[in-house]
Each structure stands twice: as structure tokens, then as C-alpha cells.
Design a protein around this motif. Structure first.
Motif, PDB file in Angstrom:
ATOM      1  N   GLU A 198       0.313  -0.901   0.063  1.00 52.27           N
ATOM      2  CA  GLU A 198      -0.337  -0.068  -0.546  1.00 52.27           C
ATOM      3  C   GLU A 198       1.154   1.479   0.173  1.00 52.27           C
ATOM      4  OE1 GLU A 198      -2.801  -0.336   3.132  1.00 52.27           O
ATOM      5  OE2 GLU A 198      -3.919  -2.013   3.345  1.00 52.27           O
ATOM      6  N   VAL A 199       1.156   1.766  -0.979  1.00 53.79           N
ATOM      7  CA  VAL A 199       1.259   2.955  -0.704  1.00 53.79           C
ATOM      8  C   VAL A 199       0.212   4.831  -1.519  1.00 53.79           C
ATOM      9  CG1 VAL A 199       3.539   4.579  -2.508  1.00 53.79           C
ATOM     10  CG2 VAL A 199       3.668   2.162  -2.494  1.00 53.79           C
ATOM     11  N   SER A 200       0.808   5.099  -0.956  1.00 51.51           N
ATOM     12  CA  SER A 200       0.325   7.072  -1.040  1.00 51.51           C
ATOM     13  C   SER A 200       1.440   8.294  -0.103  1.00 51.51           C
ATOM     14  CB  SER A 200      -0.902   7.412   0.485  1.00 51.51           C
ATOM     15  OG  SER A 200      -0.939   7.366   1.341  1.00 51.51           O
ATOM     16  N   SER A 205       2.901   0.791   3.196  1.00 50.80           N
ATOM     17  CA  SER A 205       3.248  -0.277   3.785  1.00 50.80           C
ATOM     18  C   SER A 205       4.215  -1.170   3.667  1.00 50.80           C
ATOM     19  CB  SER A 205       2.020  -1.290   4.196  1.00 50.80           C
ATOM     20  OG  SER A 205       1.342  -1.639   3.011  1.00 50.80           O
ATOM     21  N   LEU A 206       5.536  -1.783   3.886  1.00 45.86           N
ATOM     22  CA  LEU A 206       5.932  -2.930   3.662  1.00 45.86           C
ATOM     23  C   LEU A 206       5.745  -4.640   4.046  1.00 45.86           C
ATOM     24  CD1 LEU A 206       9.712  -0.703   4.680  1.00 45.86           C
ATOM     25  CD2 LEU A 206       7.865  -1.311   2.222  1.00 45.86           C
ATOM     26  N   ARG A 207       6.611  -5.117   2.792  1.00 43.33           N
ATOM     27  CA  ARG A 207       6.909  -6.312   3.371  1.00 43.33           C
ATOM     28  C   ARG A 207       7.624  -6.914   2.381  1.00 43.33           C
ATOM     29  NH1 ARG A 207       3.221 -11.263   0.681  1.00 43.33           N
ATOM     30  NH2 ARG A 207       3.697 -13.107   2.159  1.00 43.33           N
ATOM     31  N   ILE A 208       8.131  -7.844   3.626  1.00 43.22           N
ATOM     32  CA  ILE A 208      10.117  -8.124   4.122  1.00 43.22           C
ATOM     33  C   ILE A 208      10.386  -9.068   3.585  1.00 43.22           C
ATOM     34  CG2 ILE A 208      12.732  -8.095   3.623  1.00 43.22           C
ATOM     35  CD1 ILE A 208      11.523  -5.339   5.748  1.00 43.22           C
ATOM     36  N   ARG A 209      10.697 -10.236   2.720  1.00 40.95           N
ATOM     37  CA  ARG A 209      10.490 -11.849   2.109  1.00 40.95           C
ATOM     38  C   ARG A 209      11.911 -11.900   2.166  1.00 40.95           C
ATOM     39  NH1 ARG A 209       5.662 -12.903  -1.214  1.00 40.95           N
ATOM     40  NH2 ARG A 209       6.255 -10.299  -1.578  1.00 40.95           N
ATOM     41  N   THR A 210      13.025 -12.448   3.463  1.00 39.89           N
ATOM     42  CA  THR A 210      14.352 -13.420   3.048  1.00 39.89           C
ATOM     43  C   THR A 210      14.461 -14.481   3.806  1.00 39.89           C
ATOM     44  OG1 THR A 210      14.349 -11.377   4.153  1.00 39.89           O
ATOM     45  CG2 THR A 210      16.759 -12.623   4.406  1.00 39.89           C
ATOM     46  N   GLU A 211      15.385 -14.441   2.165  1.00 35.44           N
ATOM     47  CA  GLU A 211      15.658 -16.605   1.881  1.00 35.44           C
ATOM     48  C   GLU A 211      16.698 -16.203   2.567  1.00 35.44           C
ATOM     49  OE1 GLU A 211      15.153 -17.839  -1.652  1.00 35.44           O
ATOM     50  OE2 GLU A 211      13.936 -16.627  -2.427  1.00 35.44           O
TER      51      GLU A 211
END
Length: 871
Positions: A198-200, A205-211
Motif C-alpha cells: 500500500e502506497v500513498s 506499508s512494507l513487506r520483506i521476504r528474506t531467504e
């Protein structure tokens, strides 16, 4: 057993957390991740010598080369290049700090089949010329000196993508190589993925996926710390998570930090980049650190209102860009990629279509930093007029069913690698599955469409935040198989693709062949007056409200397996000097008036300038662009083009041709309109003195300083050897002795008018039962086709539907300006006289006096001009 394992994992995590709490601050082992650039000091040979992978192989007579490097160095346009094998070797000394580490070699691109050996042992292989890969060499490395050898071939392979394409396919390690030493528990190769759901302007908002990968022999409890920094470098937020990572496994940590207030939104005018610093902890210490740059922005493609960036409508004004530069071929520096993007941005463009394969990570990074929107494309690619199997003129999709599983796996693997490598770049606003793959054998098209659906599904799965585009889909009923369609050429005006009901753009328009300086014009009449909008009062009538944008073909001249002139369609030439067309766009889009054009005069002197006079680093990432200009005694630039030589008089450095390069008018190494340019590199630190000279003119001198390690020592540091141009054998485009073929199927067409449901494309669709028909009110009907190459024409056949045939004239042209009519006798002959070369064919009808002009099919029997016997 399962319950016991679960309890053990939870206990391990709790114990690890208690240890961290009791131990206080975490101890950092420095450096935890070591990256060693390996672009310098390789030896190289063409061919496939036996035993070249072994430690003791004699390579003293091999060439001394540095990366990036191409088999065909130097390369200056043209359809011919070396095809076969090449070997690269270099020594790597094992650092004591690497003991117990996991060691990988990371390659950013090798064309196209690479086998990697360490100390004579094969460590891995990668097939696919445009995507990077990592090879684990931990087991092969030993204390002291180690020999890394890479066997590369650029042989056409029926099961390897691309099978076809209008470019050149030189082999080599043409992008960066580095050795990476990490703890066995580490962030995986390109293992982070940052998205902004979500951006305004108020919040993001952020989502971080780390392997996190564990190559150790035991399970570990791992704590992951993710820190977000603002574009100014201020710590914004920190997230911590702990979980078990089993031996030999990779675990994905999914974190959602607090929303960012008043984010700095990435956009062409504000290329703001945030930074994610990832820290991996185990056993009370820092095991790995990994940095990721990303941008906060939103994109939306719509079928009815076009493209939106950060909620604001933005029409995409762009150019197609290949990756090769004069002399160096595909082996382009980071600085060269950045200059390309900067030139387009400075002319007012905001969008690049990456033609027609994934570009280097350095290219995407420069697009991020300079604020250029980018369409990244997978190498599923076709070229019209394809011949038999055996070279890049083949059917885009394999006609042989036995080749299809391997080929599809190749496309999907490179698609997945493209997305993994480039997914954090905010500049990328679409993933494209390929370009003009409808140029496949007709019997394969059902299989092509089934495969495109499969590829699009993979793209959506790997990255649901960007549309899965289909590129160059103006034929073949493939445009509606993805989320976004790119139409090339006449696809911009064909009725089937006007307001198509899904998000779309014109992915290629233009294509004017011109040597510099060329004409001061856009190069394509449709930009200002498309066929279906003649007489419109709108400034850009084809920029419909539903269309997302357009990309000119092309930004730069490029190498091609087609005729050499066919690569001269850029608005900037191969040496990166603008043609006058470039200045037309710059004036149109940025209101910057064109410079004064040089004219003839009394040449007196040369000037030698550079885009900068310092090269940063000795790994080939940076270079300088040199420009030599012919001037009169008062310093005015002239259009005179005498022979000019650049020579490195003292110090380190090289041109693609070695320590000197000579420019001659109307040669591959060209000087035109009083100017010549070339990129200069140095792999040693020191001062380079470069002289520009021409008989009878005053010389010019320029000093370039290279900063960094590896100092140049006069008399000891190796100097680049002379590299003369080599005339390689031409590619065999068709079966030996094959008769001329019909080269019009699915090529771009145009007409003065079209009746409803009877578009111009129906006269070259290979179906005699469909027909183009002019509008009833068209008093001077005409139909034309762009053959998209220069051909030696052997015959033309014109088929009209119905009984009442109208009189017509057939004309040939190379430039759409000068037309050569064919006589009735020539049209009736079995073969046209030699010497008739054409790119365009036009059929003009006499005034029909109440009758309506129509064509059911036009056939042009021809061979590529490069294949035709000399006159």
C-alpha cells in the motif's frame, strides 16, 4: 518422532534467544561477507583445447584479457561474429579468512553455455546468456593458489532460448564475475524481496521476504534483523525474527515492519532509494550482512486510462535499448549503461524497453538511480523470414517436438532468474515474456499459445506486484494471454488492437535506417499523423486515453545478424554520438533547441574531450567516453571527416582495438560529420596520456587518471595487444541451395485506408481466403509492407480476390523515399534481374472508378541481401 522434532526446534529457538539476552550486544565477526571482484587478469583463447581446465595447462600463449569481454572483440556492427568455444582462466589465492566459509562464484552474464572448473574439477554449469548465476566452489577450493577455468560456447542450440532474434550473439564472459565468501548460514543469492503493498503520499506499508540458507551440517536457530534506512541514510525502523533453519535447507522470513509515514516516493523526477540492511545472527554472533536498495512507489496499468505511477497518470515516452556498444560489443561497463540511460533521460524520455532479454544488474541499478522506468524482457524471441534449424534465424519455438521440453525449461529458468535478480528495482514496472515469438513455424502456434499461458502463470506467481506482459504481440493471437500487451509496428494502428480491452502500449514504433547525422525529424510519420487519424487536430493523435505509452525503435544503433545497415535504426549511433533525430526529440520533449550543425571548412586542428577525466576503480566497472572533433583555426566544429587516430602515448588503458584506434569515413570504425567517439578503459591505476592526430592537423592531448588499487608500473604492467578487425564467416541462414522464400508473412503493413473488418494485415497473413480492402471513398488506394530487413528480391506475386482485377503498380524501396517501379514484364518473369534490393514493397492501384481495391495475398520471394551473390 515428529512431535520430538518440533519440541527440539522450539527449545533451540528459546535457548538461542536466552543466549542473545544473556550475552548482551552481539559480537560481530568482521568481515562477515567478503566480496572479491574478479574482472581483472584472465587469460583467454578461442577454440576448445583439451585439458584447459587443469592446473598445469600451458596458457602462456593465451591472450591477457580483462572483463567484461567478448569473443568477437573488437566488434563494430555487422552480421558476422565468432561462433564456437572459448576458454577463460585465472588464479585465485585462498584467503585464510575464508576457512570454514561457503565460497561461491557469481557471474552476471555469460553467453551462453558456461562450464565452471576449479582446480580441474567441474563445479557447475549454466545455460542461458542473459541472466546471472552462482556456483558453489567451496569443496573445490584449497589453501594457496587455485585455478578457475571457464569453458564457454555460443553455439546455437535448438533447446536453448533464444532460438532466434534480430541482434548479434557473440560469446564470452561479458558481465562481471566475483567471488563471495559467506558463513554457511547466510542470505541466499539475491535472497531478499521488498514490496510495498500500500502506497500513498501519507504512508507506505512494507513487506520483506528474506531467504536464509543453511549449508552447514547442523541445524541452527537464526535471528534475522532487518533495518530500513531512509534515502538520506537515517535509520527508520528495525524488525527482528528468530526461527530454526535446518541443515541443508532454506527458510523464508516474512516480516512486515510498521508503515512509513510521508514516504519519499520513487519517480522519474525523484529517484529516491531506501536501503534494507539484513543481518543474520547465529550462535551469539553476526553470521552475514546483506544490503538491498529499493524504492517506494505504486504502479497501476489500466485498460481504459493507461498507466499510473503513485496514483498519478503518466504517459510512457520511451525507447528500445539493446546492450551493445561500438568496439566492445556486449561487453559494456557499468558507466556505459549509465550513459545510455542518461542520454535518453536528457532528451525527455521516461521509459526504456529492454530489448529483448534481461539486461545487466548495473543497467537496472542505473535506471533506479536516474529515474527511468524500465520494461524487463525474457529472451523468448522471434525473427521473421526464419529459415531451417541451425542458427538464430530459426523458428522462435521448436518445430521438433523432441526439442520443446528442453526449450520451455530454458525459457522458464531464465524468466525466473530475471525476476529474482531484478525484482527489487523500482524502475521495473513490467515483466515481459518475450518479443514477436509469433514468428514460429505455423504448425507450432497452438503449442506457442499454451506455453505462453504457462510462462505468464510463472511470472504472476514469482512476482504478483507487477503485470505479466506479452511483448511484440501484434500477430498470432497471443496478445490477450497476459496482463499487459505490447504491440510493435503496425500493431499500433491495426483495428484489432485499437482499444483492445486490456492494458497496452506501443512497444516498438519507428525504425528509420540512417547513418549519422541523419535528418532532423522523428523518423516515423505515425508519431504525428497515424493512418487512422489523418487530419486530426491533436498534437499526438495516437496517444489515445487508453494507451499507456510508446517506445521508439530504437534508442541506439546495434549489432544485428540482419544486414549491417539494419542495425542503424537508432536515434543515437553505435559510438554513442547523437544523430539529428535525437535532437528533434529533445527539442520536442524538453524544448532544448538543437545545436548548430557543423559544415565544411578549412580543417586546422582536432579537439579531444571526455565525459569525465577520472576512471574510478580498476575492475572495468567505470570507463570514459572520448570524443574527437575536427575544427577550423578559430575552433569551430566542421563536418570534414579525415582519418583520425587515437593513441595511448603513456600509461595504462586500452581501446577495443588495443593501444590505438583509427577512424576512417565509411568503414566500420567510422568518423562522420566531423566527429568520432570511443570508450576508453583502464585496469591499472595511473595517468594515461592520449593523443588524437590526423595528417596536416594540429594534434590534441588528453590525460585520463585511473584511481584505485593495482598501480600501473611502466615496463612491468602488461599492455593491451593490438586487436585487428576479423572478418568471421557469415551465418548460414538457410539450408544450402534453398530457393528464395516468401518473406512477407506477418510483417508490418500499412494502407491508405481499410474497409471495416478488412485490415491491411490480411494481405500478408498467409491465407488466400482473407483480404485487405480499401475504403470505398479511397480514390488512390495503396498497400505497403516493411520487410524488416534488406532483401535481394527475386519475384513478387499479387493476388486479388474476385473476378474483376484492377490495374496496379508494384514498387520497391530501401527508404520509403525513393521508389523503383517494376515493369509488367518483370512481374511476369520467373525471376527478377539481379541487383533489386528492397526493404519496403508497395502496391498502388489506378483510380478504381467505382471499383474497390483489394488484395488477398502479396508474396515476395527473396533472400537476405547479405546472402545474395555480389553484383
Amino acid at each position: 518422532m515428529r512431535l520430538t522434532k518440533i519440541l527440539w526446534v522450539h527449545l533451540l529457538i528459546l535457548a538461542h534467544a536466552a543466549l542473545l539476552f544473556a550475552a548482551g550486544p552481539v559480537r560481530a565477526a568482521e568481515p562477515v561477507r567478503q566480496v572479491v571482484q574478479l574482472n581483472r587478469a584472465w587469460t583467454f583463447t578461442l577454440g576448445d583445447p583439451a585439458g584447459a581446465e587443469t592446473d598445469d595447462h600451458a596458457d602462456r600463449d593465451w591472450q591477457q584479457v580483462n572483463l567484461p569481454h567478448s569473443f568477437s572483440l573488437p566488434y563494430f556492427l555487422g552480421p558476422n561474429f565468432y561462433v564456437g568455444y572459448g576458454w577463460y582462466r585465472r588464479s585465485v589465492v585462498m584467503d585464510q579468512a575464508w576457512r570454514g566459509k561457503r565460497l561461491t562464484l557469481e557471474f552476471d552474464g555469460v553467453f551462453q553455455d558456461a562450464e565452471i572448473y576449479v582446480n580441474g574439477v567441474k563445479a557447475g554449469r549454466h545455460r542461458g546468456g542473459y541472466t546471472g548465476f552462482a556456483i558453489d566452489i567451496t569443496r573445490q577450493m584449497r589453501p594457496g593458489s587455485n585455478t578457475v577455468a571457464v569453458r564457454v560456447n555460443n553455439l546455437w542450440n535448438a533447446q536453448l532460448s533464444p532460438r532466434a532474434g534480430e541482434h548479434h550473439f557473440s560469446g564470452g564472459i561479458y558481465r562481471d564475475v566475483r567471488l563471495v565468501a559467506t558463513d554457511p548460514v547466510h542470505v541466499a543469492w539475491y535472497g531478499t524481496f521488498v514490496t510495498t503493498p500500500e502506497v500513498s503520499p501519507e504512508r507506505a506499508s512494507l513487506r520483506i521476504r528474506t531467504e536464509v540458507e543453511n549449508t552447514a551440517g547442523t541445524d541452527h536457530a537464526v535471528t534475522l534483523v532487518s533495518r530500513i534506512y531512509t534515502p538520506e541514510g537515517r535509520l527508520l525502523t528495525q524488525e527482528t525474527a528468530t526461527r530454526a533453519v535446518r541443515a541443508g535447507a532454506t527458510e523464508v522470513f516474512d516480516q512486515q515492519p510498521p508503515a512509513i509515514r510521508q514516504p519519499s516516493l520513487w519517480a522519474p523526477g525523484n529517484p529516491a532509494l531506501y536501503r534494507l540492511e539484513t543481518e543474520v545472527r547465529r550462535d551469539g554472533r553476526v553470521a552475514d550482512r546483506y544490503s538491498t536498495t529499493f524504492g517506494i512507489r505504486s504502479i497501476r496499468w489500466t485498460a481504459d486510462r493507461g498507466f499510473f505511477l503513485n496514483g498519478q497518470h503518466l504517459y510512457l515516452v520511451g525507447a528500445n535499448v539493446h546492450q551493445d556498444h561500438a568496439g566492445w560489443g556486449d561487453a559494456v561497463s557499468h558507466a556505459g549503461a549509465r550513459r545510455d540511460i542518461g542520454m535518453l533521460r536528457d532528451a525527455g524520455f521516461n521509459f526504456i524497453r529492454g530489448s529483448h532479454y534481461p539486461h545487466a544488474p548495473a543497467f537496472s541499478r542505473a535506471a533506479d538511480e536516474l529515474g527511468m522506468l524500465f520494461w524487463s524482457e525474457a529472451p523468448f524471441w522471434g525473427i521473421g523470414g526464419f529459415g531451417g534449424e541451425g542458427n538464430w534465424f530459426a523458428s522462435a519455438y521448436p518445430p521438433n517436438p523432441d526439442d520443446r521440453p528442453g526449450f520451455e525449461d530454458s525459457v522458464l529458468a531464465q524468466t525466473a532468474e530475471m525476476i529474482r535478480i531484478h525484482r527489487n528495482h523500482p524502475s521495473i514496472i513490467a515483466w515481459s515474456n518475450g518479443n514477436e515469438y509469433f514468428f514460429s513455424a505455423p504448425e507450432t502456434m497452438d503449442a506457442v499459445r499454451a506455453f505462453v499461458r504457462r510462462q505468464v502463470a510463472l511470472m504472476r506467481t514469482l512476482d504478483p506486484t507487477r503485470p505479466a506482459a506479452t511483448g511484440g504481440v501484434q500477430r498470432g493471437e497471443v496478445d490477450r494471454l497476459g496482463d499487459l500487451a505490447g504491440y510493435n509496428g503496425d500493431g499500433a494502428a491495426l483495428p484489432a488492437y485499437l482499444n483492445p480491452g486490456l492494458a497496452s502500449l506501443v512497444s516498438e514504433y519507428g525504425s528509420t535506417i540512417a547513418s549519422r547525422p541523419g535528418a532532423y525529424e522523428p523518423g516515423w510519420g505515425n508519431l504525428t499523423e497515424p493512418p487512422d487519424q489523418r487530419g486530426s487536430a491533436a498534437r499526438y493523435p495516437w496517444r489515445y486515453p487508453w494507451r499507456s505509452g510508446e517506445a521508439i525503435w530504437a534508442g541506439f544503433d546495434h549489432g544485428t545478424i540482419a544486414d549491417i545497415d539494419f542495425g542503424k535504426m537508432g536515434m543515437i549511433d553505435y559510438f554513442r554520438i547523437p544523430k539529428r533525430q535525437y535532437y528533434w526529440y529533445r527539442n520536442e520533449y524538453r524544448q532544448v533547441p538543437p545545436p548548430a550543425w557543423p559544415g565544411p571548412g578549412q580543417a586546422s586542428q582536432l579537439s579531444l574531450t571526455a565525459d569525465k577525466t577520472v576512471i574510478h576503480g580498476t575492475q572495468g566497472h567505470d570507463d570514459v567516453q572520448l570524443l574527437v572533433t575536427v575544427r577550423d583555426a578559430q575552433g569551430r566544429a566542421l563536418s570534414n571527416s579525415p582519418d583520425v587516430t587515437l593513441t595511448i602515448e603513456r600509461g595504462p588503458g586500452e581501446f577495443p582495438t588495443g593501444r590505438s584506434i583509427t577512424f576512417r569515413h565509411d568503414t566500420p570504425v567510422d568518423i562522420r560529420d566531423g566527429q568520432a567517439a570511443i570508450e576508453f578503459r583502464s585496469y591499472y591505476a595511473g595517468k594515461s596520456v592520449i593523443r588524437a592526430s590526423s595528417p596536416g592537423l594540429k594534434d590534441a592531448l588528453l590525460v585520463i587518471r585511473t584511481e584505485g588499487p593495482d598501480p600501473y608500473i611502466e615496463g612491468k604492467s602488461p599492455l593491451a595487444r593490438a586487436r585487428p578487425l576479423v572478418k568471421y564467416p557469415a551465418l548460414a541462414r538457410r539450408e544450402p541451395g534453398a530457393a528464395p522464400g516468401n518473406v512477407v508473412i506477418n510483417r508490418p503493413t500499412a494502407a491508405t485506408s481499410s474497409a471495416p473488418g478488412r485490415p491491411a494485415s490480411m494481405a500478408n497473413d498467409g491465407d488466400d481466403n482473407t483480404a485487405w480492402q480499401a475504403a470505398a471513398a479511397d480514390d488512390h488506394p495503396a498497400w505497403s509492407i516493411d520487410l524488416e530487413n534488406i532483401y535481394a528480391v527475386h519475384g513478387v506475386a499479387v493476388l486479388q480476390p474476385g473476378q474483376a482485377a484492377l490495374a496496379y503498380t508494384v514498387e520497391l524501396s530501401l527508404d520509403r523515399v525513393q521508389w523503383q517501379p517494376l515493369t509488367p514484364a518483370q512481374l511476369q518473369a520467373a525471376q527478377l534481374p539481379p541487383g533489386l534490393r528492397a526493404r519496403f514493397v508497395r502496391v498502388r492501384f489506378a483510380s478504381p472508378a467505382g471499383a474497390v481495391a483489394a488484395l488477398s495475398e502479396v508474396r515476395v520471394l527473396a533472400v537476405p541481401a547479405a546472402e545474395a551473390p555480389p553484383l
